[in-house]
Design a protein around this motif. Structure first.
Motif, PDB file in Angstrom:
ATOM      1  N   GLU A   1       0.826  -1.329   0.049  1.00  0.00           N
ATOM      2  CA  GLU A   1       0.006  -0.165  -0.087  1.00  0.00           C
ATOM      3  C   GLU A   1       1.135   1.326  -0.044  1.00  0.00           C
ATOM      4  OE1 GLU A   1      -3.677   2.118  -0.150  1.00  0.00           O
ATOM      5  OE2 GLU A   1      -3.314   0.135  -0.526  1.00  0.00           O
ATOM      6  N   LEU A   2       1.958   1.200   0.674  1.00  0.00           N
ATOM      7  CA  LEU A   2       2.690   2.380   1.022  1.00  0.00           C
ATOM      8  C   LEU A   2       3.772   2.542  -0.887  1.00  0.00           C
ATOM      9  CD1 LEU A   2       4.591   2.098   4.045  1.00  0.00           C
ATOM     10  CD2 LEU A   2       3.123   3.980   3.487  1.00  0.00           C
ATOM     11  N   ALA A   3       3.715   1.871  -0.850  1.00  0.00           N
ATOM     12  CA  ALA A   3       4.678   1.255  -2.550  1.00  0.00           C
ATOM     13  C   ALA A   3       3.375   2.058  -3.405  1.00  0.00           C
ATOM     14  CB  ALA A   3       5.308  -0.077  -3.013  1.00  0.00           C
ATOM     15  N   ARG A   4       2.537   2.563  -3.534  1.00  0.00           N
ATOM     16  CA  ARG A   4       2.172   3.607  -4.293  1.00  0.00           C
ATOM     17  C   ARG A   4       2.315   4.948  -4.208  1.00  0.00           C
ATOM     18  NH1 ARG A   4      -3.140   0.666  -5.526  1.00  0.00           N
ATOM     19  NH2 ARG A   4      -3.235  -1.271  -4.198  1.00  0.00           N
ATOM     20  N   ASP A   5       2.950   5.488  -3.309  1.00  0.00           N
ATOM     21  CA  ASP A   5       3.370   6.777  -4.012  1.00  0.00           C
ATOM     22  C   ASP A   5       4.652   6.328  -3.638  1.00  0.00           C
ATOM     23  OD1 ASP A   5       4.061   8.893  -2.999  1.00  0.00           O
ATOM     24  OD2 ASP A   5       2.771  10.104  -1.797  1.00  0.00           O
ATOM     25  N   LEU A   6       5.839   6.843  -3.855  1.00  0.00           N
ATOM     26  CA  LEU A   6       7.079   7.098  -5.112  1.00  0.00           C
ATOM     27  C   LEU A   6       8.062   7.023  -3.380  1.00  0.00           C
ATOM     28  CD1 LEU A   6       7.902   7.030  -8.882  1.00  0.00           C
ATOM     29  CD2 LEU A   6       8.203   5.208  -7.569  1.00  0.00           C
ATOM     30  N   GLU A   7       6.754   8.481  -2.821  1.00  0.00           N
ATOM     31  CA  GLU A   7       7.476   9.590  -1.999  1.00  0.00           C
ATOM     32  C   GLU A   7       7.769   8.405  -0.721  1.00  0.00           C
ATOM     33  OE1 GLU A   7       8.696  12.775  -2.126  1.00  0.00           O
ATOM     34  OE2 GLU A   7       8.324  12.475  -3.861  1.00  0.00           O
ATOM     35  N   ASN A   8       7.010   7.221  -0.601  1.00  0.00           N
ATOM     36  CA  ASN A   8       7.506   6.257   0.818  1.00  0.00           C
ATOM     37  C   ASN A   8       8.228   5.041   0.336  1.00  0.00           C
ATOM     38  OD1 ASN A   8       5.281   7.659   2.111  1.00  0.00           O
ATOM     39  ND2 ASN A   8       3.700   6.042   0.619  1.00  0.00           N
ATOM     40  N   LEU A   9       8.804   4.993  -0.885  1.00  0.00           N
ATOM     41  CA  LEU A   9       9.539   3.995  -0.780  1.00  0.00           C
ATOM     42  C   LEU A   9      11.232   3.869   0.409  1.00  0.00           C
ATOM     43  CD1 LEU A   9      10.969   4.225  -4.718  1.00  0.00           C
ATOM     44  CD2 LEU A   9       8.950   2.572  -3.638  1.00  0.00           C
ATOM     45  N   ASP A  10      11.426   5.340   0.950  1.00  0.00           N
ATOM     46  CA  ASP A  10      12.255   4.942   1.931  1.00  0.00           C
ATOM     47  C   ASP A  10      12.140   4.334   2.953  1.00  0.00           C
ATOM     48  OD1 ASP A  10      14.657   6.455   0.742  1.00  0.00           O
ATOM     49  OD2 ASP A  10      13.458   8.828   0.416  1.00  0.00           O
ATOM     50  N   THR A  11      11.030   5.257   3.249  1.00  0.00           N
ATOM     51  CA  THR A  11       9.856   4.123   3.880  1.00  0.00           C
ATOM     52  C   THR A  11      10.473   2.630   4.235  1.00  0.00           C
ATOM     53  OG1 THR A  11       8.621   5.781   5.000  1.00  0.00           O
ATOM     54  CG2 THR A  11       7.533   4.162   5.949  1.00  0.00           C
ATOM     55  N   ILE A  12      10.016   2.262   3.439  1.00  0.00           N
ATOM     56  CA  ILE A  12       9.207   0.413   3.206  1.00  0.00           C
ATOM     57  C   ILE A  12      11.172  -0.097   3.525  1.00  0.00           C
ATOM     58  CG2 ILE A  12       8.763  -1.368   1.703  1.00  0.00           C
ATOM     59  CD1 ILE A  12       7.400   0.593   0.090  1.00  0.00           C
ATOM     60  N   LEU A  13      12.040   0.650   2.427  1.00  0.00           N
ATOM     61  CA  LEU A  13      13.492   0.326   2.375  1.00  0.00           C
ATOM     62  C   LEU A  13      13.911   0.759   4.526  1.00  0.00           C
ATOM     63  CD1 LEU A  13      14.991   2.351  -0.243  1.00  0.00           C
ATOM     64  CD2 LEU A  13      14.665  -0.797   0.370  1.00  0.00           C
ATOM     65  N   GLU A  14      13.451   1.966   4.811  1.00  0.00           N
ATOM     66  CA  GLU A  14      13.875   1.607   6.930  1.00  0.00           C
ATOM     67  C   GLU A  14      13.404   0.429   7.073  1.00  0.00           C
ATOM     68  OE1 GLU A  14      12.868   5.709   8.977  1.00  0.00           O
ATOM     69  OE2 GLU A  14      13.910   6.620   7.062  1.00  0.00           O
ATOM     70  N   ARG A  15      11.932  -0.231   6.907  1.00  0.00           N
ATOM     71  CA  ARG A  15      11.725  -1.173   7.553  1.00  0.00           C
ATOM     72  C   ARG A  15      11.995  -2.881   7.270  1.00  0.00           C
ATOM     73  NH1 ARG A  15       4.823  -0.871   6.418  1.00  0.00           N
ATOM     74  NH2 ARG A  15       4.813   1.140   7.884  1.00  0.00           N
ATOM     75  N   PHE A  16      12.632  -2.354   6.459  1.00  0.00           N
ATOM     76  CA  PHE A  16      13.607  -3.493   5.669  1.00  0.00           C
ATOM     77  C   PHE A  16      15.469  -4.217   6.154  1.00  0.00           C
ATOM     78  CE2 PHE A  16      10.585  -4.694   1.539  1.00  0.00           C
ATOM     79  CZ  PHE A  16       9.766  -5.157   1.783  1.00  0.00           C
ATOM     80  N   ASP A  17      15.490  -2.383   6.241  1.00  0.00           N
ATOM     81  CA  ASP A  17      16.790  -2.004   6.787  1.00  0.00           C
ATOM     82  C   ASP A  17      16.704  -3.093   8.814  1.00  0.00           C
ATOM     83  OD1 ASP A  17      18.852  -1.124   7.909  1.00  0.00           O
ATOM     84  OD2 ASP A  17      18.725   0.689   7.170  1.00  0.00           O
ATOM     85  N   LEU A  18      15.810  -2.501   9.156  1.00  0.00           N
ATOM     86  CA  LEU A  18      15.321  -2.561  10.596  1.00  0.00           C
ATOM     87  C   LEU A  18      15.598  -4.092  10.834  1.00  0.00           C
ATOM     88  CD1 LEU A  18      15.700  -0.983  13.340  1.00  0.00           C
ATOM     89  CD2 LEU A  18      13.011  -1.200  13.043  1.00  0.00           C
ATOM     90  N   LEU A  19      14.458  -4.541  10.246  1.00  0.00           N
ATOM     91  CA  LEU A  19      14.688  -5.932  10.376  1.00  0.00           C
ATOM     92  C   LEU A  19      15.573  -7.009   9.891  1.00  0.00           C
ATOM     93  CD1 LEU A  19      10.533  -6.553   9.136  1.00  0.00           C
ATOM     94  CD2 LEU A  19      11.674  -6.566  11.266  1.00  0.00           C
ATOM     95  N   LEU A  20      16.424  -7.247   8.167  1.00  0.00           N
ATOM     96  CA  LEU A  20      17.110  -7.836   8.170  1.00  0.00           C
ATOM     97  C   LEU A  20      18.392  -6.980   7.796  1.00  0.00           C
ATOM     98  CD1 LEU A  20      14.484  -8.203   4.651  1.00  0.00           C
ATOM     99  CD2 LEU A  20      15.056  -9.612   6.168  1.00  0.00           C
ATOM    100  N   CYS A  21      18.702  -5.837   8.123  1.00  0.00           N
ATOM    101  CA  CYS A  21      20.440  -5.535   8.325  1.00  0.00           C
ATOM    102  C   CYS A  21      20.533  -4.883   9.422  1.00  0.00           C
ATOM    103  CB  CYS A  21      20.364  -4.818   7.093  1.00  0.00           C
ATOM    104  SG  CYS A  21      19.763  -5.303   5.478  1.00  0.00           S
ATOM    105  N   ASN A  22      19.607  -4.698  10.416  1.00  0.00           N
ATOM    106  CA  ASN A  22      19.296  -4.601  11.646  1.00  0.00           C
ATOM    107  C   ASN A  22      20.337  -2.878  11.413  1.00  0.00           C
ATOM    108  OD1 ASN A  22      19.362  -7.291  12.756  1.00  0.00           O
ATOM    109  ND2 ASN A  22      21.427  -7.639  12.926  1.00  0.00           N
TER     110      ASN A  22
END
Length: 628
Positions: free
Chosen positions: A560-581
């Motif tokens: 749902e967030l990815a519908r807006d390109l402005e939210n890509l940073d937020t998605i990457l921050e989530r993946f970063d925290l969960l998978l890359c600490n």
């Protein structure tokens, strides 16, 4: 390093993947925008929580990160993580045997059923517990212990469905369950005494088969027969003292000539081989040394085949006792009894467990499996001090040792968390080589699945992978190729380490990278293709012994967030925290965003594609593969 793999969805994304796999020098990690100073403190606690949970569990989940981070904010990092460890060890151990039986029952089958590949249920149980078990810490430590006290399922009858009567109306467990029984023993001992665990390992029939101590007979010189030395050698080399004498901070001792000092010699191997004689499978009714297999209960001693200290020939005059590391074991009576033999074996195990090498040797292996490949001298010194005395006069308290390992400052010193302004943000700076390790393939898979809010379509909600994934990862529980584990603790990739010199903190003046031993062109290709399939399908699916199990990822919020390109940073921050600490570099994020935007512009369901491709790029990048 160029890896050939199937094209994901476009040529440019393939180029991105190869570029990421080549890797860049590590320095600055991720950045997390903060709304205010309070939010910045929360972000810092979340990064620390994710870093801790990636080492203490099979992968952090968002709720667990937030819960631990909140507690860190309330009482501080060390107290919060120590409290978390105490709560985890207070949970009852999840039984691999019982979970396997439950799945079998759900499938409408029997644990001794023939022609169905029954042994595969132990793998299904392992995956379900690793992915969903509440006692994550205990299971993660058991996984570490299973790589120290190693056995593999290639032993005699380890995959059979046979069971047999042992008298008194009792039956053995089916042979295939012996491996799960052994693993449950390790999990149960994860917060117990090293000495007790060493004894349980010694008497376990699966270890008896794996290292040929079961049915090990005393010598008969007239027949040219001598005791088997296999277990005697490996209990020292791999399970306790190692090959060379060590200081408590991990440095190897040398003699006046600058030579390493062996911990034992061939004479000591022979003494211990004599000690470990007479083991047989437990049976309630038969006195035969050759009773049938029983993989579910500790081995017994057959008195007539235990070495009686009469110099192998039943003639008096030889030394009346055995010696282990300078300790003379209790003499045996002329008429042997099971009690006297048990006391002698106990004394021998005491002598092994009390050797000064045990603390640095075992603690280093545990740190490698839980935290980092190259613990510093100071880190090892602090942990071995707890092994030698937990503060209450007890030696080898594994719960205290695990807590010392996981609450030590060196666990999180691989990352510096820096407050930045303009805008206000948290910057993660990684310290690199000596603070890191390559993630185990198994842990990369479990961490991905656990982070993606998984659900299963299998009855009872079981989340299971099959043994087939081991062919891709070069690693699979219960399937160690040898007693030396999947990789050696001192493995070094071939070639010179260009441009880097180990610091004086390092006890060996050298760097080791165990997991790289199973990283090669084939395993890299297969692992990445497997991760690609998981990410781009948003599910993990394998055939089970009955039907198939699909573990689906819930990425609806990110989609749902990815519908807006402005939210890509937020998605990457989530993946970063969960998978890359928090270590996903901003430069890597920019490349991912640019590539994803270019690849998904004007396409149907482009928000779904964006999330899938971002997840894949994060999972295969060095910042995720190398753990700080």
């Amino acid at each position: 390093m160029l890896m050939l793999w199937r094209l994901p969805r476009s040529g440019s994304f393939l180029a991105l993947a190869i570029w990421l796999l080549c890797g860049l020098p590590h320095s600055s990690g991720g950045e997390f925008l903060a709304e205010n100073p309070r939010h910045l403190r929360q972000l810092k606690a979340q990064v620390r929580a994710a870093q801790f949970l990636s080492k203490a569990t099979f992968g952090p989940k968002q709720d667990d990160i937030e819960s631990l981070a909140e507690r860190i904010g309330q009482i501080g990092y060390r107290r919060a993580t120590s409290e978390w460890i105490d709560r985890q060890f207070a949970l009852p151990p999840t039984s691999h045997q019982q979970v396997a039986l439950d799945i079998i029952d759900l499938d409408g089958r029997q644990p001794d059923q023939d022609q169905i590949g029954i042994a595969n249920y132990r793998y299904q149980a392992w995956w379900h517990i690793a992915l969903t078990g509440e006692d994550q810490l205990r299971q993660r430590v058991a996984w570490a212990l299973s790589q120290i006290f190693v056995i593999g399922d290639s032993g005699n009858n380890f995959n059979n469905n046979d069971k047999r009567a042992i008298g008194g109306g009792e039956e053995t467990i089916p042979d295939w369950m012996g491996m799960s029984n052994y693993y449950d023993m390790l999990a149960g001992g994860a917060d117990g005494s090293y000495r007790e665990l060493l004894e349980q390992v010694t008497y376990h029939p699966c270890m008896g088969v794996w290292l040929s101590s079961v049915r090990n007979r005393k010598a008969n010189l007239n027949q040219g027969r001598f005791p088997d030395e296999n277990y005697a050698r490996e209990i020292m080399q791999l399970f306790s003292v190692g090959l060379y004498e060590m200081h408590q901070d991990g440095r190897l001792k040398v003699n006046d000539n600058g030579e390493l000092i062996p911990t034992y010699d061939n004479a000591q191997i022979k003494e211990l081989a004599r000690l470990f004689t007479g083991f047989k499978y437990k049976h309630n009714a038969s006195n035969s040394f050759y009773v049938n297999l029983n993989y579910g209960e500790p081995m017994q001693i057959h008195i007539q085949e235990h070495d009686n200290n009469y110099n192998y020939s039943e003639e008096p005059g030889a030394p009346a006792s055995k010696t282990v590391f300078g300790t003379t074991l209790p003499p045996l009576p002329d008429v042997l009894t099971a009690e006297a033999i048990g006391e002698e074996i106990d004394a021998g195990l005491d002598a092994i467990a009390d050797h000064p090498n045990v603390a640095p040797f075992i603690c280093r292996l545990l740190i490698q499996r839980l935290v980092k490949s190259n613990p510093s001298r100071a880190y090892l010194q602090r942990v071995t001090r707890i092994f030698n005395d937990n503060g209450r006069g007890q030696r080898g308290d594994l719960k205290a040792v695990v807590k010392a390992i996981l609450t030590d400052p060196e666990l999180y010193r691989g990352q510096r968390l820096i407050r930045r302004t303009g805008p206000l943000r948290l910057q993660v700076v990684t310290r690199g080589t000596e603070y890191s390790r390559l993630r185990e393939p198994i842990n990369r898979v479990t961490a991905l699945i656990r982070a993606m809010r998984p659900t299963s379509d299998y009855g009872g909600g079981y989340m299971m992978l099959s043994a087939a994934i081991g062919n891709d990862l070069e690693q699979m529980p219960f399937r160690s190729p040898s007693v030396f584990n999947y990789y050696l603790p001192d493995f070094q990739p071939p070639g010179e380490l260009i441009g880097y010199t180990p610091t004086r903190r390092n006890p060996y003046d050298s760097l080791f990278a165990p997991e790289f031993q199973i990283l090669n062109a084939v395993s890299s290709n297969r692992t990445i293709n497997r991760l690609r399939s998981f990410c781009l399908n948003r599910f993990v699916q394998y055939s089970m012994r009955k039907g198939r199990c699909r573990i689906s990822f819930d990425l609806a919020p990110e989609i749902e967030l990815a519908r807006d390109l402005e939210n890509l940073d937020t998605i990457l921050e989530r993946f970063d925290l969960l998978l890359c600490n928090g270590t996903l570099r901003e430069s890597t994020k920019t490349i991912i965003k640019d590539a994803v935007i270019a690849e998904t512009t004007g396409r149907d369901w482009m928000n779904v594609d964006r999330v899938e491709q971002m997840l894949l790029a994060v999972v295969i990048c060095p910042d995720c593969a190398v753990e700080q």
